[in-house]
Scaffold this active site. Structure first.
Site, PDB file in Angstrom:
ATOM      1  N   GLY A 268       1.270   4.129   4.876  1.00  0.00           N
ATOM      2  CA  GLY A 268       2.029   3.444   3.842  1.00  0.00           C
ATOM      3  C   GLY A 268       2.621   2.159   4.392  1.00  0.00           C
ATOM      4  O   GLY A 268       3.374   2.192   5.352  1.00  0.00           O
ATOM      5  N   SER A 269       2.302   1.002   3.814  1.00  0.00           N
ATOM      6  CA  SER A 269       2.659  -0.245   4.466  1.00  0.00           C
ATOM      7  C   SER A 269       2.372  -1.437   3.556  1.00  0.00           C
ATOM      8  O   SER A 269       2.253  -1.285   2.353  1.00  0.00           O
ATOM      9  CB  SER A 269       1.878  -0.360   5.770  1.00  0.00           C
ATOM     10  OG  SER A 269       0.540   0.067   5.559  1.00  0.00           O
ATOM     11  N   ARG A 270       2.191  -2.610   4.192  1.00  0.00           N
ATOM     12  CA  ARG A 270       2.003  -3.839   3.423  1.00  0.00           C
ATOM     13  C   ARG A 270       1.232  -4.852   4.256  1.00  0.00           C
ATOM     14  O   ARG A 270       1.318  -4.851   5.490  1.00  0.00           O
ATOM     15  CB  ARG A 270       3.392  -4.362   3.054  1.00  0.00           C
ATOM     16  CG  ARG A 270       3.437  -5.736   2.449  1.00  0.00           C
ATOM     17  CD  ARG A 270       4.857  -6.012   2.010  1.00  0.00           C
ATOM     18  NE  ARG A 270       5.227  -7.395   2.170  1.00  0.00           N
ATOM     19  CZ  ARG A 270       6.448  -7.862   1.980  1.00  0.00           C
ATOM     20  NH1 ARG A 270       7.425  -7.053   1.651  1.00  0.00           N
ATOM     21  NH2 ARG A 270       6.702  -9.141   2.124  1.00  0.00           N
TER      22      ARG A 270
ATOM     23  N   ILE B 254       2.239  -5.100   8.115  1.00  0.00           N
ATOM     24  CA  ILE B 254       3.642  -4.724   8.242  1.00  0.00           C
ATOM     25  C   ILE B 254       3.791  -3.217   8.098  1.00  0.00           C
ATOM     26  O   ILE B 254       3.351  -2.634   7.103  1.00  0.00           O
ATOM     27  CB  ILE B 254       4.498  -5.435   7.175  1.00  0.00           C
ATOM     28  CG1 ILE B 254       4.371  -6.956   7.327  1.00  0.00           C
ATOM     29  CG2 ILE B 254       5.961  -5.017   7.291  1.00  0.00           C
ATOM     30  CD1 ILE B 254       5.065  -7.732   6.223  1.00  0.00           C
TER      31      ILE B 254
ATOM     32  N   MET C  61       0.836  -1.197   0.000  1.00  0.00           N
ATOM     33  CA  MET C  61       0.000   0.000   0.000  1.00  0.00           C
ATOM     34  C   MET C  61       0.867   1.243   0.000  1.00  0.00           C
ATOM     35  O   MET C  61       1.740   1.390   0.872  1.00  0.00           O
ATOM     36  CB  MET C  61      -0.905   0.017   1.237  1.00  0.00           C
ATOM     37  CG  MET C  61      -1.875  -1.144   1.315  1.00  0.00           C
ATOM     38  SD  MET C  61      -2.818  -1.126   2.867  1.00  0.00           S
ATOM     39  CE  MET C  61      -1.584  -1.746   4.001  1.00  0.00           C
TER      40      MET C  61
END
Length: 232
Positions: free
Chosen positions: A189-191, A159, A102
């Site tokens: 902002g990440s995953r 994450i 993301m």
């Protein structure tokens, strides 16, 4: 339908988690406007971006036996066999992992990829490397969930990324989740990684975009043959 109702239907809801941040951004923008008009405009633009970041649109989730739905908006950045994080208790054998990255413009509310009972939540502090990197799965701050589904235990790992500094959970161990239910949010902002038991057929390709609660990542059913993808 009145004009006001029509306008209201076009406005995407803001998740309550974002209200305090939007207020802070607006306060800073107001203060900057007293110093300089151009700075005030920059603050106003950042405030609008903050509101956009915390949007929480409704999603239409496909419901059928065996479907695995994307838990996050973003780009499919990794597909393959990987050992799940040890804190999830899913064993040492590699599992099929699908990762969704993301960026700061994607919706960051995460949704359950399958229905089932939430048997474990495991938070692990760590670094804040670029979430697009493979080693982010091992080194970054993360929050893992294990969902007991009909097809086995599914791991879902939020994450933190290079900018993200906070993982927020909306759920508790022992509760039941329906596919597409909201379970958490990551700022900014990440995953999200999904670890799947054997038997799943992946229906997305590297570089394709996923929509949380709508895009089918994989299927345990006997349906169509595996899909292939091309860029063009």
């Amino acid at each position: 339908m009145t004009l006001i109702e029509s306008i209201r239907k076009q406005i995407t809801p803001i998740h309550p988690e974002g209200h305090v941040f939007i207020a802070l951004f607006a306060g800073v923008a107001l203060a900057l406007s007293w110093i300089s008009t151009p700075l005030g405009w920059i603050g106003a633009i950042l405030t609008l971006w903050c509101a956009y970041f915390f949007r929480d649109p409704a999603r239409v989730t496909p419901v059928a036996e065996g479907l695995v739905i994307s838990p996050a908006d973003g780009v499919i950045c990794s597909i393959g066999q990987f050992q799940p994080p040890p804190e999830l208790g899913l064993g040492m054998d590699p599992m099929l992992r699908v990762c969704v990255f993301m960026n700061v413009f994607d919706v960051h509310v995460n949704r359950a990829p399958v229905s089932g009972r939430l048997s474990r939540i495991a938070y692990k502090p760590g670094l804040f490397l670029n979430a697009d990197l493979d080693k982010a799965s091992e080194d970054n701050e993360r929050n893992g969930l294990v969902i007991e589904s009909r097809h086995g235990r599914v791991g879902v790992v939020q994450i933190a990324g290079l900018v993200a500094r906070r993982i927020v959970s909306f759920v508790q161990e022992g509760q039941s989740l329906g596919v597409g239910d909201r379970f958490g949010l990551i700022r900014f902002g990440s995953r999200v990684d999904v670890y799947l038991p054997a038997g799943a057929r992946v229906l997305v390709g590297l570089g394709s975009r996923a929509i949380a609660g709508e895009t089918v990542l994989a299927d345990y059913g006997p349906g169509e043959a595996d899909r292939h993808f091309k860029v063009g």
